[in-house]
Design an enzyme around this catalytic site. Structure first.
Site, PDB file in Angstrom:
ATOM      1  CB  CYS A   8      -0.890  -0.005   1.235  1.00 23.23           C
ATOM      2  SG  CYS A   8      -1.994   1.415   1.376  1.00 23.23           S
ATOM      3  CB  SER A  52      -0.623   3.818   3.898  1.00 25.28           C
ATOM      4  OG  SER A  52      -1.854   4.319   3.439  1.00 25.28           O
ATOM      5  CG  HIS A  98       2.219   8.312   2.624  1.00 25.34           C
ATOM      6  ND1 HIS A  98       2.359   9.204   1.592  1.00 25.34           N
ATOM      7  CD2 HIS A  98       0.954   7.831   2.525  1.00 25.34           C
ATOM      8  CE1 HIS A  98       1.235   9.260   0.892  1.00 25.34           C
ATOM      9  NE2 HIS A  98       0.376   8.433   1.440  1.00 25.34           N
ATOM     10  CG  HIS A 119      -1.023  -0.626   6.535  1.00 22.43           C
ATOM     11  ND1 HIS A 119      -0.118  -0.246   5.581  1.00 22.43           N
ATOM     12  CD2 HIS A 119      -2.238  -0.242   6.075  1.00 22.43           C
ATOM     13  CE1 HIS A 119      -0.741   0.361   4.596  1.00 22.43           C
ATOM     14  NE2 HIS A 119      -2.032   0.369   4.858  1.00 22.43           N
ATOM     15  CB  CYS A 152      -5.480  -1.675   4.149  1.00 22.62           C
ATOM     16  SG  CYS A 152      -5.212   0.085   3.805  1.00 22.62           S
TER      17      CYS A 152
END
Length: 375
Positions: free
Chosen positions: A40, A42, A45, A62, A169
């Protein structure tokens, strides 16, 4: 015990797959043997610094699924051998927000970017003895991981863990953005900005709820083609056409009823673009992550009031984890929600950086690491 994990040692670096030490689970914790994990944005980041200062080294990941290996004292919901999804927000079930049905805002989620487990101590350590942070308390980029029981969702044994791992997610975040937060109604026009792992599920959610026009916006033609296969009725490449004007034209000058922003790195102007694309009384849902130090959005307060438009945020697609994730899995079983089709390519653990390069190059809807034992 030993495990192999993908660690990030600082901003701007690549993930390093190396052997780590994993402690036994403590009170109300569970040791999980991961089968697969999604790649992902995320997690990326952390590489680019959107989250701000973090504990390094940090083990990413995650979005994963696996099998319970061992449970700590006090664990009652799962036992060794159970199949589970991991969630990036631990839901206690009794804080103010959980009791309001907002478990995706559980107070225990306040420190998920900090690194330690919920008790403030670490369960993972590098070969030279450094404490390694766990992203979102679960670190699915490690083959074995210790997680809070509150981050566990038990699932049926017949589900393919290498596929449903992404229901941890991107599926609930995107699907829920349309179904829950945007509250799409039959016959509405919905425009989705950004068609990655989250955006494609917003497309699916809008289509399942009966939107008459589902408009996908993305600069990558491959992603627009996939969106058409999974429910988009119209597509816009912003390099070729102005999305706002195109949406206004498609709706006979009215504008979309709902706009959902699932761009990987949300900028103030992205919110302004979606705001201009919706009708009077329309709703803009901001799902994608912005830099922690962005303090404004490009929205006219004048138009906000006089046109009664709404700009709202969402976390986890407003999906209560212990109810909605099971609901999404049932939709998957009945064929109403596509999951297998979202996985463009699988990677070995050692190919993680290639997976992220492919993500950045727009080659994947979702890339997934499948661990050796699950292949």
């Amino acid at each position: 015990m030993k495990s192999r994990a993908a660690l990030l040692y600082g901003e701007g670096q690549e993930f390093r797959v190396e052997e780590i030490e994993v402690d036994d689970p403590k009170q109300n914790e569970v040791l999980v043997h991961l089968a697969a994990t999604g790649l992902c944005h995320s997690d990326y980041h952390m590489v680019t610094g959107e989250y701000g200062p973090l504990h390094f080294p940090m083990i990413g990941g995650h979005e994963g699924a696996g099998v319970v290996e061992k449970v700590g004292p006090g664990v009652t919901r799962v036992k060794p051998g159970d199949h589970v999804l991991l969630t990036f927000i631990p839901a206690c079930g009794h804080c103010r927000f959980c009791s309001m049905g907002l478990s995706f805002l559980c107070d225990r989620g306040a420190a998920i970017l900090q690194g330690p487990q919920l008790d403030g101590t670490f369960r993972m350590h590098t070969a030279d003895g450094q404490d390694a942070g766990q992203f979102c308390c679960i670190s699915t980029f490690s083959e074995y991981t210790v997680v809070p029981e509150a981050s566990i969702v038990p699932i049926a044994d017949d589900l393919d863990l290498t596929k449903v791992c992404i229901v941890g997610c991107c599926v609930p975040t995107g699907f829920g953005s349309a179904v829950n937060r945007a509250d799409v109604q039959p016959g509405e026009t919905v425009v989705i900005f950004g068609i990655g792992g989250v955006g494609i599920n917003a497309v699916q959610g809008a289509a399942v709820k009966g939107a008459s026009k589902v408009v996908a916006v993305d600069p990558v033609d491959f992603k627009l083609e996939t969106a058409e296969e999974l429910g988009a009725t119209h597509t816009i490449n912003p390099n070729e056409r102005d999305p706002v004007q195109t949406v206004v034209d498609l709706t006979n000058g009215v504008g979309a009823d709902k706009a959902i922003i699932t761009i990987d790195n949300v900028l103030p102007e992205h919110v302004g673009q979606a705001f201009r694309a919706v009708r009077k009384g329309g709703r803009v849902v901001v799902t994608g992550v912005a830099r922690y130090d962005h303090q404004h959005i490009d929205v006219s307060p004048y138009e906000l009031t006089l046109f009664a438009k709404e700009v709202v945020g969402t976390m986890y697609g407003h999906s209560p984890v212990n109810s909605d994730l099971q609901r999404y899995l049932e939709l998957y079983r009945t064929g109403q929600l596509k999951v297998d089709e979202l996985i463009t390519r699988t990677y070995s653990h050692d190919e993680i950086n290639q997976g992220y390069r492919d993500m950045l190059d727009g080659k994947n809807i979702r890339g997934v690491i499948v661990y050796d034992w699950a292949r």
